[in-house]
Every structure is written in structure tokens, then in C-alpha cells.
Motif scaffolding. Structure first.
Motif, PDB file in Angstrom:
ATOM      1  N   HIS A 175       0.862  -1.184   0.000  1.00 21.18           N
ATOM      2  CA  HIS A 175       0.000   0.000   0.000  1.00 21.18           C
ATOM      3  C   HIS A 175       0.899   1.234   0.000  1.00 21.18           C
ATOM      4  CE1 HIS A 175       0.944  -0.766   4.230  1.00 21.18           C
ATOM      5  NE2 HIS A 175       0.726   0.521   4.451  1.00 21.18           N
ATOM      6  N   THR A 176       0.310   2.407  -0.049  1.00 21.30           N
ATOM      7  CA  THR A 176       1.052   3.663   0.050  1.00 21.30           C
ATOM      8  C   THR A 176       0.396   4.537   1.104  1.00 21.30           C
ATOM      9  OG1 THR A 176      -0.277   4.768  -1.633  1.00 21.30           O
ATOM     10  CG2 THR A 176       1.714   3.634  -2.396  1.00 21.30           C
ATOM     11  N   SER A 177       1.127   5.529   1.554  1.00 15.92           N
ATOM     12  CA  SER A 177       0.602   6.511   2.496  1.00 15.92           C
ATOM     13  C   SER A 177       0.320   7.810   1.736  1.00 15.92           C
ATOM     14  CB  SER A 177       1.629   6.781   3.605  1.00 15.92           C
ATOM     15  OG  SER A 177       1.183   7.826   4.444  1.00 15.92           O
ATOM     16  N   PRO A 178      -0.807   8.458   2.026  1.00 18.87           N
ATOM     17  CA  PRO A 178      -1.105   9.717   1.348  1.00 18.87           C
ATOM     18  C   PRO A 178      -0.265  10.899   1.843  1.00 18.87           C
ATOM     19  CG  PRO A 178      -2.795   9.237   2.953  1.00 18.87           C
ATOM     20  CD  PRO A 178      -1.878   8.053   2.924  1.00 18.87           C
ATOM     21  N   LYS A 179       0.426  10.706   2.969  1.00 22.81           N
ATOM     22  CA  LYS A 179       1.278  11.749   3.558  1.00 22.81           C
ATOM     23  C   LYS A 179       2.579  11.136   4.033  1.00 22.81           C
ATOM     24  CE  LYS A 179      -2.546  14.386   5.610  1.00 22.81           C
ATOM     25  NZ  LYS A 179      -3.049  14.918   6.883  1.00 22.81           N
ATOM     26  N   ASP A 180       3.621  11.964   4.195  1.00 24.47           N
ATOM     27  CA  ASP A 180       4.819  11.492   4.877  1.00 24.47           C
ATOM     28  C   ASP A 180       4.394  10.983   6.243  1.00 24.47           C
ATOM     29  OD1 ASP A 180       6.294  12.377   2.709  1.00 24.47           O
ATOM     30  OD2 ASP A 180       7.063  14.156   3.732  1.00 24.47           O
ATOM     31  N   ALA A 181       5.052   9.930   6.720  1.00 25.91           N
ATOM     32  CA  ALA A 181       4.578   9.285   7.942  1.00 25.91           C
ATOM     33  C   ALA A 181       5.725   8.883   8.852  1.00 25.91           C
ATOM     34  CB  ALA A 181       3.746   8.062   7.588  1.00 25.91           C
ATOM     35  N   GLN A 182       5.381   8.691  10.113  1.00 26.16           N
ATOM     36  CA  GLN A 182       6.285   8.149  11.114  1.00 26.16           C
ATOM     37  C   GLN A 182       5.651   6.886  11.662  1.00 26.16           C
ATOM     38  OE1 GLN A 182       5.318  11.638  11.483  1.00 26.16           O
ATOM     39  NE2 GLN A 182       6.982  11.921  10.053  1.00 26.16           N
ATOM     40  N   LEU A 183       6.463   5.856  11.825  1.00 26.05           N
ATOM     41  CA  LEU A 183       6.026   4.584  12.369  1.00 26.05           C
ATOM     42  C   LEU A 183       6.776   4.378  13.675  1.00 26.05           C
ATOM     43  CD1 LEU A 183       5.781   1.223  10.452  1.00 26.05           C
ATOM     44  CD2 LEU A 183       6.879   1.366  12.672  1.00 26.05           C
ATOM     45  N   LEU A 184       6.059   4.108  14.745  1.00 32.70           N
ATOM     46  CA  LEU A 184       6.668   3.852  16.051  1.00 32.70           C
ATOM     47  C   LEU A 184       6.271   2.455  16.498  1.00 32.70           C
ATOM     48  CD1 LEU A 184       8.190   4.710  18.624  1.00 32.70           C
ATOM     49  CD2 LEU A 184       6.037   5.705  19.438  1.00 32.70           C
ATOM     50  N   VAL A 185       7.276   1.584  16.670  1.00 32.84           N
ATOM     51  CA  VAL A 185       7.018   0.220  17.123  1.00 32.84           C
ATOM     52  C   VAL A 185       6.821   0.246  18.634  1.00 32.84           C
ATOM     53  CG1 VAL A 185       7.876  -2.146  17.232  1.00 32.84           C
ATOM     54  CG2 VAL A 185       8.424  -0.717  15.244  1.00 32.84           C
ATOM     55  N   LEU A 186       5.677  -0.255  19.065  1.00 33.10           N
ATOM     56  CA  LEU A 186       5.360  -0.299  20.495  1.00 33.10           C
ATOM     57  C   LEU A 186       5.717  -1.643  21.109  1.00 33.10           C
ATOM     58  CD1 LEU A 186       1.843   1.368  20.317  1.00 33.10           C
ATOM     59  CD2 LEU A 186       4.025   2.463  20.866  1.00 33.10           C
ATOM     60  N   ASP A 187       5.533  -2.702  20.334  1.00 33.75           N
ATOM     61  CA  ASP A 187       5.703  -4.053  20.855  1.00 33.75           C
ATOM     62  C   ASP A 187       6.094  -4.966  19.702  1.00 33.75           C
ATOM     63  OD1 ASP A 187       5.517  -6.124  22.770  1.00 33.75           O
ATOM     64  OD2 ASP A 187       3.432  -6.538  22.243  1.00 33.75           O
ATOM     65  N   GLY A 188       7.053  -5.852  19.928  1.00 30.74           N
ATOM     66  CA  GLY A 188       7.411  -6.838  18.922  1.00 30.74           C
ATOM     67  C   GLY A 188       8.490  -6.391  17.971  1.00 30.74           C
ATOM     68  N   ALA A 189       8.480  -6.996  16.765  1.00 30.34           N
ATOM     69  CA  ALA A 189       9.486  -6.721  15.739  1.00 30.34           C
ATOM     70  C   ALA A 189       8.847  -6.912  14.367  1.00 30.34           C
ATOM     71  CB  ALA A 189      10.687  -7.642  15.897  1.00 30.34           C
ATOM     72  N   ILE A 190       9.157  -5.991  13.453  1.00 34.05           N
ATOM     73  CA  ILE A 190       8.594  -6.057  12.111  1.00 34.05           C
ATOM     74  C   ILE A 190       9.687  -5.850  11.070  1.00 34.05           C
ATOM     75  CG2 ILE A 190       6.301  -5.260  12.828  1.00 34.05           C
ATOM     76  CD1 ILE A 190       7.043  -2.471  11.712  1.00 34.05           C
ATOM     77  N   ALA A 191       9.386  -6.289   9.856  1.00 30.95           N
ATOM     78  CA  ALA A 191      10.239  -6.009   8.701  1.00 30.95           C
ATOM     79  C   ALA A 191       9.435  -5.098   7.780  1.00 30.95           C
ATOM     80  CB  ALA A 191      10.625  -7.294   7.989  1.00 30.95           C
ATOM     81  N   PHE A 192       9.959  -3.889   7.544  1.00 32.56           N
ATOM     82  CA  PHE A 192       9.310  -2.896   6.697  1.00 32.56           C
ATOM     83  C   PHE A 192      10.001  -2.953   5.342  1.00 32.56           C
ATOM     84  CE2 PHE A 192       8.524   1.225   4.881  1.00 32.56           C
ATOM     85  CZ  PHE A 192       7.272   1.611   5.353  1.00 32.56           C
TER      86      PHE A 192
END
Length: 97
Positions: free
Chosen positions: A43-60
Motif C-alpha cells: 500500500h502507500t501513504s497519502p502523507k509522509d509518515a512516522q512509524l513507532l514500534v510499540l511491541d514486537g518486531a517487524i520487517a518494513f
């Protein structure tokens, strides 16, 4: 007025769950939970964005790169870039855009 919202802590790890916590004319905050190995599809974001990981681990994944993010990592990404996310373990993160 002051309010306390427990929506993030009560969000279950059940595949992919997306909740809009706040949305105004200038920004929105989205809470996302991903069960281990679940994918948030391209997907895409309509705006510049910030992602904050609260819990766990992800691969972006974006632009042929993989960014491995863990608890308390803050990641910035631009609008209109195709990306997708995979949970390496049960994970919760917020998007601010």
C-alpha cells in the motif's frame, strides 16, 4: 477535556488489525497489530509518515530495502512509496501522518 484510551493495549493479535485512533484535518494516528508472520499487504501513504514500534518486531519493505524495526524504534517514510510490512513476532505499532 482529558481522556484515557485503552484501545492499543486491548487490540488483539489476530492476523492484521487496523484502528484509527485520531483523525483531524492536519494529522491522523493509526494503531496496527500484526500476529507473528502476518503481512500487511502493499500500500502507500497519502502523507509522509512516522512509524513507532510499540511491541514486537517487524520487517518494513520498500524500494528493494528491508528495515528491521523493534520496540521503541521510530521510522520515517515518505508518502506515495509502495511498501508492505511483515511481523517477525506479535507486534503493535502506530502510524502518525
Amino acid at each position: 477535556m482529558y481522556t484515557i484510551n485503552k484501545q492499543i493495549s486491548q487490540q488483539l493479535y489476530n492476523k492484521l488489525k487496523v484502528d484509527v485512533l485520531t483523525k483531524t484535518d492536519t494529522f491522523e494516528i493509526i494503531s496496527i497489530s500484526l500476529e507473528k508472520n502476518t503481512i500487511f499487504p502493499e500500500h502507500t501513504s497519502p502523507k509522509d509518515a512516522q512509524l513507532l514500534v510499540l511491541d514486537g518486531a517487524i520487517a518494513f519493505h520498500c524500494n528493494g530495502h528491508v528495515f528491521h524495526l523493534e520496540e521503541q524504534d521510530l521510522f520515517n517514510f515518505p508518502k506515495a512509496v509502495i511498501h508492505w510490512v511483515q511481523a517477525k513476532e506479535n507486534s503493535k505499532f502506530i502510524i502518525i501522518r
